[in-house]
Design a protein around this motif. Structure first.
Motif, PDB file in Angstrom:
ATOM      1  N   ILE A 162       0.859  -1.171   0.000  1.00  0.00           N
ATOM      2  CA  ILE A 162       0.000   0.000   0.000  1.00  0.00           C
ATOM      3  C   ILE A 162       0.898   1.225   0.000  1.00  0.00           C
ATOM      4  CG2 ILE A 162      -1.950   1.148   1.085  1.00  0.00           C
ATOM      5  CD1 ILE A 162      -2.380  -1.866   0.337  1.00  0.00           C
ATOM      6  N   LEU A 163       0.773   2.059  -0.997  1.00  0.00           N
ATOM      7  CA  LEU A 163       1.553   3.280  -1.108  1.00  0.00           C
ATOM      8  C   LEU A 163       0.666   4.445  -0.685  1.00  0.00           C
ATOM      9  CD1 LEU A 163       3.017   2.358  -4.578  1.00  0.00           C
ATOM     10  CD2 LEU A 163       4.311   2.400  -2.446  1.00  0.00           C
ATOM     11  N   GLN A 164       0.994   5.040   0.435  1.00  0.00           N
ATOM     12  CA  GLN A 164       0.189   6.131   1.007  1.00  0.00           C
ATOM     13  C   GLN A 164       0.966   7.433   0.841  1.00  0.00           C
ATOM     14  OE1 GLN A 164      -2.906   5.538   3.162  1.00  0.00           O
ATOM     15  NE2 GLN A 164      -3.158   7.684   2.524  1.00  0.00           N
ATOM     16  N   ASN A 165       0.368   8.381   0.109  1.00  0.00           N
ATOM     17  CA  ASN A 165       1.050   9.642  -0.193  1.00  0.00           C
ATOM     18  C   ASN A 165       0.547  10.754   0.725  1.00  0.00           C
ATOM     19  OD1 ASN A 165       2.312  11.856  -1.283  1.00  0.00           O
ATOM     20  ND2 ASN A 165       1.460  11.638  -3.342  1.00  0.00           N
ATOM     21  N   ASN A 166       1.355  11.111   1.699  1.00  0.00           N
ATOM     22  CA  ASN A 166       1.034  12.218   2.599  1.00  0.00           C
ATOM     23  C   ASN A 166       1.803  13.485   2.245  1.00  0.00           C
ATOM     24  OD1 ASN A 166      -0.413  10.205   3.867  1.00  0.00           O
ATOM     25  ND2 ASN A 166       0.057  10.943   5.924  1.00  0.00           N
ATOM     26  N   ASP A 167       2.310  13.531   1.017  1.00  0.00           N
ATOM     27  CA  ASP A 167       2.978  14.720   0.507  1.00  0.00           C
ATOM     28  C   ASP A 167       1.942  15.586  -0.219  1.00  0.00           C
ATOM     29  OD1 ASP A 167       4.913  16.553  -0.195  1.00  0.00           O
ATOM     30  OD2 ASP A 167       6.280  15.083  -1.087  1.00  0.00           O
ATOM     31  N   THR A 168       2.394  16.710  -0.773  1.00  0.00           N
ATOM     32  CA  THR A 168       1.477  17.638  -1.442  1.00  0.00           C
ATOM     33  C   THR A 168       1.535  17.530  -2.960  1.00  0.00           C
ATOM     34  OG1 THR A 168       3.180  19.357  -1.352  1.00  0.00           O
ATOM     35  CG2 THR A 168       1.591  19.277   0.469  1.00  0.00           C
ATOM     36  N   LYS A 169       2.351  16.613  -3.491  1.00  0.00           N
ATOM     37  CA  LYS A 169       2.437  16.443  -4.939  1.00  0.00           C
ATOM     38  C   LYS A 169       2.331  14.972  -5.306  1.00  0.00           C
ATOM     39  CE  LYS A 169       7.526  16.296  -5.076  1.00  0.00           C
ATOM     40  NZ  LYS A 169       8.749  16.895  -5.662  1.00  0.00           N
ATOM     41  N   THR A 203      -7.361   1.455   4.805  1.00  0.00           N
ATOM     42  CA  THR A 203      -7.673   0.588   5.946  1.00  0.00           C
ATOM     43  C   THR A 203      -7.873  -0.824   5.446  1.00  0.00           C
ATOM     44  OG1 THR A 203     -10.079   0.852   5.825  1.00  0.00           O
ATOM     45  CG2 THR A 203      -8.854   2.538   7.086  1.00  0.00           C
ATOM     46  N   GLU A 204      -7.977  -1.750   6.369  1.00  0.00           N
ATOM     47  CA  GLU A 204      -8.223  -3.150   5.991  1.00  0.00           C
ATOM     48  C   GLU A 204      -9.501  -3.278   5.168  1.00  0.00           C
ATOM     49  OE1 GLU A 204      -6.169  -5.674   6.709  1.00  0.00           O
ATOM     50  OE2 GLU A 204      -4.759  -4.502   7.925  1.00  0.00           O
ATOM     51  N   ASN A 205     -10.488  -2.416   5.444  1.00  0.00           N
ATOM     52  CA  ASN A 205     -11.756  -2.480   4.708  1.00  0.00           C
ATOM     53  C   ASN A 205     -11.616  -2.022   3.256  1.00  0.00           C
ATOM     54  OD1 ASN A 205     -13.117  -3.393   7.000  1.00  0.00           O
ATOM     55  ND2 ASN A 205     -13.584  -1.310   7.697  1.00  0.00           N
ATOM     56  N   SER A 206     -10.521  -1.341   2.953  1.00  0.00           N
ATOM     57  CA  SER A 206     -10.325  -0.850   1.586  1.00  0.00           C
ATOM     58  C   SER A 206     -10.179  -1.994   0.591  1.00  0.00           C
ATOM     59  CB  SER A 206      -9.094   0.057   1.527  1.00  0.00           C
ATOM     60  OG  SER A 206      -9.223   1.174   2.384  1.00  0.00           O
ATOM     61  N   ARG A 207      -9.824  -3.161   1.066  1.00  0.00           N
ATOM     62  CA  ARG A 207      -9.638  -4.295   0.152  1.00  0.00           C
ATOM     63  C   ARG A 207     -10.929  -4.653  -0.583  1.00  0.00           C
ATOM     64  NH1 ARG A 207      -6.334  -6.541   4.573  1.00  0.00           N
ATOM     65  NH2 ARG A 207      -4.142  -6.409   3.940  1.00  0.00           N
ATOM     66  N   GLY A 248       7.140  -5.544 -12.489  1.00  0.00           N
ATOM     67  CA  GLY A 248       6.304  -6.726 -12.382  1.00  0.00           C
ATOM     68  C   GLY A 248       5.300  -6.722 -11.254  1.00  0.00           C
ATOM     69  N   TYR A 249       4.412  -5.738 -11.220  1.00  0.00           N
ATOM     70  CA  TYR A 249       3.333  -5.795 -10.238  1.00  0.00           C
ATOM     71  C   TYR A 249       2.010  -5.449 -10.884  1.00  0.00           C
ATOM     72  CZ  TYR A 249       3.894  -0.650  -9.628  1.00  0.00           C
ATOM     73  OH  TYR A 249       3.992   0.700  -9.797  1.00  0.00           O
ATOM     74  N   ALA A 250       0.923  -5.715 -10.187  1.00  0.00           N
ATOM     75  CA  ALA A 250      -0.415  -5.411 -10.680  1.00  0.00           C
ATOM     76  C   ALA A 250      -1.019  -4.309  -9.829  1.00  0.00           C
ATOM     77  CB  ALA A 250      -1.300  -6.653 -10.637  1.00  0.00           C
ATOM     78  N   PHE A 251      -1.576  -3.319 -10.498  1.00  0.00           N
ATOM     79  CA  PHE A 251      -2.264  -2.232  -9.829  1.00  0.00           C
ATOM     80  C   PHE A 251      -3.700  -2.658  -9.559  1.00  0.00           C
ATOM     81  CE2 PHE A 251      -5.266   1.134 -11.316  1.00  0.00           C
ATOM     82  CZ  PHE A 251      -5.404   1.789 -10.107  1.00  0.00           C
ATOM     83  N   LEU A 252      -4.130  -2.537  -8.312  1.00  0.00           N
ATOM     84  CA  LEU A 252      -5.453  -3.023  -7.922  1.00  0.00           C
ATOM     85  C   LEU A 252      -6.468  -1.908  -7.726  1.00  0.00           C
ATOM     86  CD1 LEU A 252      -4.434  -5.742  -5.327  1.00  0.00           C
ATOM     87  CD2 LEU A 252      -5.267  -6.083  -7.633  1.00  0.00           C
ATOM     88  N   CYS A 253      -6.054  -0.837  -7.062  1.00  0.00           N
ATOM     89  CA  CYS A 253      -7.021   0.195  -6.751  1.00  0.00           C
ATOM     90  C   CYS A 253      -6.296   1.436  -6.253  1.00  0.00           C
ATOM     91  CB  CYS A 253      -7.996  -0.295  -5.680  1.00  0.00           C
ATOM     92  SG  CYS A 253      -9.394   0.814  -5.394  1.00  0.00           S
ATOM     93  N   MET A 254      -6.968   2.583  -6.315  1.00  0.00           N
ATOM     94  CA  MET A 254      -6.482   3.804  -5.696  1.00  0.00           C
ATOM     95  C   MET A 254      -7.683   4.601  -5.219  1.00  0.00           C
ATOM     96  SD  MET A 254      -5.325   6.138  -8.980  1.00  0.00           S
ATOM     97  CE  MET A 254      -3.931   5.106  -9.392  1.00  0.00           C
ATOM     98  N   ASP A 255      -7.453   5.388  -4.164  1.00  0.00           N
ATOM     99  CA  ASP A 255      -8.545   6.198  -3.628  1.00  0.00           C
ATOM    100  C   ASP A 255      -7.959   7.279  -2.729  1.00  0.00           C
ATOM    101  OD1 ASP A 255     -11.072   7.126  -3.208  1.00  0.00           O
ATOM    102  OD2 ASP A 255     -11.842   5.292  -2.291  1.00  0.00           O
ATOM    103  N   TYR A 256      -8.760   8.278  -2.443  1.00  0.00           N
ATOM    104  CA  TYR A 256      -8.343   9.325  -1.512  1.00  0.00           C
ATOM    105  C   TYR A 256      -8.590   8.889  -0.069  1.00  0.00           C
ATOM    106  CZ  TYR A 256      -7.442  12.648  -5.235  1.00  0.00           C
ATOM    107  OH  TYR A 256      -6.905  13.282  -6.329  1.00  0.00           O
ATOM    108  N   GLY A 257      -7.852   9.502   0.842  1.00  0.00           N
ATOM    109  CA  GLY A 257      -7.983   9.192   2.255  1.00  0.00           C
ATOM    110  C   GLY A 257      -6.939   8.200   2.722  1.00  0.00           C
ATOM    111  N   ALA A 299      -3.781  10.441  -0.931  1.00  0.00           N
ATOM    112  CA  ALA A 299      -4.455   9.243  -1.446  1.00  0.00           C
ATOM    113  C   ALA A 299      -3.540   8.034  -1.298  1.00  0.00           C
ATOM    114  CB  ALA A 299      -4.852   9.444  -2.908  1.00  0.00           C
ATOM    115  N   TRP A 300      -4.067   6.865  -1.665  1.00  0.00           N
ATOM    116  CA  TRP A 300      -3.287   5.629  -1.618  1.00  0.00           C
ATOM    117  C   TRP A 300      -3.473   4.838  -2.905  1.00  0.00           C
ATOM    118  CZ3 TRP A 300      -6.341   1.334  -2.238  1.00  0.00           C
ATOM    119  CH2 TRP A 300      -7.691   1.442  -1.886  1.00  0.00           C
ATOM    120  N   THR A 301      -2.514   3.985  -3.172  1.00  0.00           N
ATOM    121  CA  THR A 301      -2.577   3.054  -4.300  1.00  0.00           C
ATOM    122  C   THR A 301      -2.144   1.683  -3.807  1.00  0.00           C
ATOM    123  OG1 THR A 301      -2.158   4.752  -5.976  1.00  0.00           O
ATOM    124  CG2 THR A 301      -1.616   2.477  -6.568  1.00  0.00           C
ATOM    125  N   ALA A 302      -2.894   0.653  -4.161  1.00  0.00           N
ATOM    126  CA  ALA A 302      -2.586  -0.722  -3.745  1.00  0.00           C
ATOM    127  C   ALA A 302      -2.068  -1.515  -4.939  1.00  0.00           C
ATOM    128  CB  ALA A 302      -3.825  -1.395  -3.166  1.00  0.00           C
TER     129      ALA A 302
END
Length: 624
Positions: A477-484, A504-508, A492-501, A528-531
């Motif tokens: 989980i990549l969580q961006n708490n920066d301003t940019k 949490t475990e419920n984000s799955r 070799g990875y798969a992008f699953l989802c991204m969202d603001y905020g 936001a975050w990206t999984a």
């Protein structure tokens, strides 16, 4: 628009050498000479003269700064049995085919160490060729070193760049094309032509000046412009763009469909790419065919590559603008930081004119770009590098073995130095590469203690890496708490989802486990975050980093170490014969000698012949 100042630009002289095959997978051989020229994309440039005999090429690179009356000439001899090219900025495109063995002999003509990273190319069973300081010692100044790797079971669009010392900010980058084998169909009609385009923000200061700015604890500030294929903007506006700037022109035939492979090779600016009056049919990104969808424009973040099908279906009353403009910035202030090229039909009747095509009108809608990214889906019915549907293994049915939440924040001060962090750790590159330390059992080079969750205490500077489980399946989980916007890369990875905020475990429950795109580089928006999911089936030491060059330079990265507990040559190739040694192993380094490019992947006949070619090339290079 910046003035016409002269600076050092990293360029590559290239010869495509003889590509031979002895029954096994073919070899494709390149000779790179990496050196500086003195020039500026915002200055006029003269042409290049060369011997067309195809045997011995005599390079004359002439650059004239008309404003200051300064001229510069560089002379270069390169020997080749094959096609010989002039200097390139950006670098030449590596055009290979699935399963080819790629051999690139790199001559470092710089005044500092050099590594070339093949971004997105999955180094199957050999992180020794990855071209990053965690796995390789730098090629010393005035030395040469030969990379050899196989583009095994891989297709798609990628790029390469110098990975040390902020050198990418001065050039040295270029595109990589990995074509399907003839027996594997592509999921669209064969395009009439294949065009590579590299875009990116650009500073008139070179990489040495820019890294001094970062080392002094300062921001780089707004770039001086955006380049398209190494050239400045077309004069679409007499106030913003001076006269006499060399701009990119792409010539096409009316009615034909072309494949455009577009890479953002810049420093830290997300760019919106668009072509006036033309649709961009997205077809592939970083090794995965996509569900084909039309876009009028697409955000391309730092380090990302997209492949579009563009049909030249407009009338030829005039040329058309090609635009790459900055995103998520003050558009009034950044208006001059816009890359503009020209799409020219062969029967065009006039120059492009009028205003540029509009960028996305989403100043008050921060979800627009994210929703656009979410709309990109994997074409799971298309064949990739092998004759079976890509993505057919279904991520949703695989058990996750380890979970890491990686959080980045704005730069902090650690021990008096301005640094960036991942989960509270600012990475310090060791003097002895991690993989080399493992090979020779050197203790104390790194720590296998990278936290699974962000640290709660004060940030620290360490060589801390992730201990991956061989054949495990990692959720990151990549969580961006920066301003940019930050873009993160790992092959070799798969992008699953991204969202603001906050994730949490419920984000799955929001994950796309069916056709989430598999790629190597995914953006994370501010706040936001990206999984992503990563299959740890490839033994080696693999870099997980931000592609934003300033954040990367200041420590926002780590490595994932994947070790087979039962080592053998079937899961990892042995250390190459021409391995370089540095740090605590410097005593093992022998003086530079002509490399014969021996490798565990090549046959002895192939290596002997290629070594002979390189020997002759080395002898001729002394005239430079």
């Amino acid at each position: 628009m910046a003035g016409c100042s002269v600076l050092s630009v990293l360029v590559i002289h290239i010869c495509l050498l003889l590509g031979l095959s002895f029954a096994e997978d073919p070899f494709v051989n390149y000779e790179f000479v990496v050196s500086y020229i003195t020039a500026s994309p915002w200055c006029s440039s003269a042409g290049v003269l060369f011997d067309e005999s195809g045997f011995c090429c005599f390079f004359v690179s002439a650059f004239v700064n008309q404003l200051f009356g300064v001229g510069f000439l560089e002379f270069r001899y390169v020997f080749s049995f094959g096609d010989c090219y002039k200097w390139k900025f950006p670098g030449p495109t590596l055009n290979v085919t699935t399963n080819n063995n790629v051999v690139v002999n790199v001559r470092n003509k710089l005044d500092e160490g050099l590594l070339i990273h093949w971004s997105g190319i999955q180094q199957r069973r050999s992180s020794w060729q990855d071209g990053l300081p965690g796995t390789n010692c730098p090629i010393p100044a005035k030395w040469n070193w030969t990379y050899q790797f196989q583009v095994k079971d891989q297709i798609g669009s990628f790029f390469y760049f110098p990975s040390l010392n902020f050198q990418r900010a001065s050039g040295g980058f270029g595109s990589i094309i990995v074509n399907n084998r003839d027996i594997i169909p592509i999921p669209f009609d064969t395009p009439y032509g294949d065009i590579t385009i590299v875009i990116g923000d650009w500073y008139t200061q070179n990489h040495t000046a820019l890294r001094k700015t970062l080392n002094a604890g300062k921001d780089l500030g707004m770039p001086d412009g955006v380049l398209i294929n190494g050239k400045g903007p077309y004069r679409y506006n007499d106030t913003l763009v001076p006269d006499g700037i060399d701009y990119e022109t792409i010539t096409v035939h009316p009615g034909k469909t072309y494949r455009l492979r577009v890479s953002n090779v810049g420093i830290s600016t997300s760019l919106n790419f668009r072509i006036q009056n033309h649709n961009l049919l997205l077809a592939e990104t970083e090794g995965s065919y996509t569900v084909q969808q039309n876009y009028t424009s697409l955000d391309i973040h730092v380090g990302q590559t997209y492949s579009f099908l563009v049909t030249m279906d407009q009338n030829a009353s005039s040329d058309y603008y090609i635009v790459a403009s900055a995103r998520f910035v003050n558009e009034t202030t950044w208006r001059r930081v816009t890359g503009v090229g020209i799409l020219h039909y062969t029967n065009s009747k006039g120059k492009a004119s009028g205003p540029l095509p509009d960028p996305p009108q989403d100043q008050f809608d921060k979800t627009y770009s994210m929703n656009q990214a979410r709309s990109i889906r994997w074409n799971v019915t298309a064949s990739g590098a092998r004759p079976n549907p890509q993505g057919s293994f279904r991520y949703g049915s695989i058990n996750v073995t380890e979970v890491y939440v990686l959080r980045n924040k704005p730069p902090v001060t650690i021990d008096g130095k301005r640094r960036t962090t991942l989960s509270g750790i600012s990475f310090v590159n060791p003097s002895t590469p991690i993989r080399l330390a493992d090979q020779y059992k050197v203790k104390g080079v790194y720590k296998l203690d990278f936290p699974t969750r962000p640290l709660t205490g004060p940030p620290r500077m360490e060589t801390s890496i992730i201990n991956g489980t061989y054949r495990g399946f990692m959720e990151v989980i990549l969580q961006n708490n920066d301003t940019k916007v930050q873009t993160y890369h790992m092959s070799g990875y798969a992008f699953l989802c991204m969202d603001y905020g906050e994730w949490t475990e419920n984000s799955r429950g929001t994950y796309n486990k069916w056709d989430g795109i598999a790629r190597t580089t995914a953006q994370v928006y501010p706040g936001a975050w990206t999984a992503i999911l990563i299959s740890l089936d490839n033994v080696g030491v693999w870099n997980l980093r931000t592609e934003n060059l300033d954040s990367w330079y200041l420590g926002q990265e780590t490595y994932v170490r994947v070790i087979n507990p039962e080592p053998n040559n079937k899961t990892e190739f042995p250390i190459p014969d021409n391995a370089l040694f540095c740090g605590s192993l410097s005593r093992l380094q022998k003086p530079q000698h002509i490399s014969f490019a021996t490798s565990v992947m090549g046959s002895s006949k192939q290596n002997l012949l290629f070594g002979f070619i390189l020997m002759l090339s080395s002898l001729f290079s002394i005239f430079g």
